[in-house]
Design an enzyme around this catalytic site. Structure first.
Site, PDB file in Angstrom:
ATOM      1  NE  ARG A 181      -4.221  -1.571   0.259  1.00 56.50           N
ATOM      2  CZ  ARG A 181      -4.356  -2.624  -0.556  1.00 56.50           C
ATOM      3  NH1 ARG A 181      -3.457  -2.888  -1.480  1.00 56.50           N
ATOM      4  NH2 ARG A 181      -5.413  -3.398  -0.458  1.00 56.50           N
ATOM      5  CG  HIS A 229      -3.158  -1.293  -6.745  1.00 56.64           C
ATOM      6  ND1 HIS A 229      -3.503  -0.537  -5.644  1.00 56.64           N
ATOM      7  CD2 HIS A 229      -3.252  -2.582  -6.337  1.00 56.64           C
ATOM      8  CE1 HIS A 229      -3.798  -1.347  -4.634  1.00 56.64           C
ATOM      9  NE2 HIS A 229      -3.651  -2.590  -5.039  1.00 56.64           N
TER      10      HIS A 229
END
Ligand code: OXD
Length: 292
Positions: A181, A229
């Site tokens: 993250r 991502h």
């Protein structure tokens, strides 16, 4: 089934029996005050997701270990420039976070011959990987690594864990890979340290703000590889089976698999690569979040 659900979405759902987080990371659910009480929340953890993640990590580590960015640059300038390959045993890789995904990645890296260190909140055991736990060991693990791979969950305890001070603990010239993250890291500090060369290179799949804003300095840095991502994604064919099995369990009055605790995150459990006798060092780390 949710992925980053907006605040208040569950309130009108009076018949709700199960909430399925459509991914491995549960940071958008942990600590919320709008979750219905006593409704089980599960996440997707399927071996194919771990394999996909391990594949990405292996690619990113090998890319740095084999100096591929150097050869890409040489090719752009039309130069035949030889740089002797290092053997994996000479390269130390630290995997931070040894949950299901991290443990699999660490396992694959040591299989390739890298000197592999692992760090997690609770002490893990993975064959061939030197595992450490606790905040008091984190900086020394980072300081030994030529390549740092971030695979920790995002919790209130891990948010900005990689601030400027901690990033400076990395070996000069080491590479940084983040597949976890963006908010685990101070992106401003990371950018500065990449500019100064203290951090030699980065492979970044996650960012503080996604999509990474147009014009962000990271976009044009020659020592940074950016992917949007996708290091690992939920795979419909296998995830659907897992979700269906959980729906059947709930319908039969049983508890579903892969429950998460919305106050703490992922429930402590064993990763497939870990030995049965996990030594829990809970509390010793000062991190109250999920087992990374
Ligand atoms: C996940 C992700 O958590 O895709 O599954 O980031």
């Amino acid at each position: 089934m949710v992925w980053k659900p907006p605040q208040g979405i569950f309130e009108p759902m009076t018949n709700l029996r199960l909430i399925v987080n459509l991914g491995a990371g549960v940071d958008s659910l942990v600590g919320r005050d709008d979750l219905p009480r006593n409704i089980p929340i599960t996440r997707i953890t399927d071996p194919q997701m771990s394999r996909m993640m391990a594949g990405y990590v292996l690619f990113a580590v090998l890319r740095h270990a084999r100096d591929i960015p150097f050869f890409e640059q040489a090719q752009r300038s039309g130069e035949w420039t030889y740089r002797h390959p290092r053997s994996p045993e000479e390269i130390t890789v630290a995997v931070l976070g040894l949950g299901q995904l991290g443990a699999k990645a660490a396992h694959e890296l040591q299989r390739q011959g890298f000197r592999t260190l692992g760090w997690s909140r609770s002490l893990a055991q993975i064959d061939g990987v030197a595992c450490f736990s606790g905040m008091d060991t984190l900086d020394s693990v980072i300081g030994q690594a030529d390549i740092v791979v971030l695979m920790l969950p995002l919790t209130p305890q891990t948010k900005q864990l990689f601030d400027r001070e901690r990033l400076k603990k990395m070996r000069p010239g080491a590479a940084f890979i983040n597949v976890a993250r963006g908010s685990l890291v101070s992106q401003a500090a990371l950018t500065d340290l990449l500019k100064s060369g203290h951090i030699g290179a980065a492979t970044l799949d996650v960012f503080e703000r996604e999509p990474l804003p147009v014009g962000d300095a990271l976009w044009s840095m020659p020592n940074v590889l950016i992917t949007p991502h996708l290091a690992s994604v939920a795979i419909p064919a296998t995830s659907a089976k897992q979700i269906a099995a959980n729906i059947l369990r709930v319908a039969a009055g049983e508890l579903p698999d892969n429950i998460i605790d919305p106050l703490r995150g992922i429930k402590p459990r064993q990763s497939p690569c870990m030995e049965p006798q996990l030594q829990h060092t809970e509390g010793a780390t000062g991190m109250g979040g999920p087992s990374p």
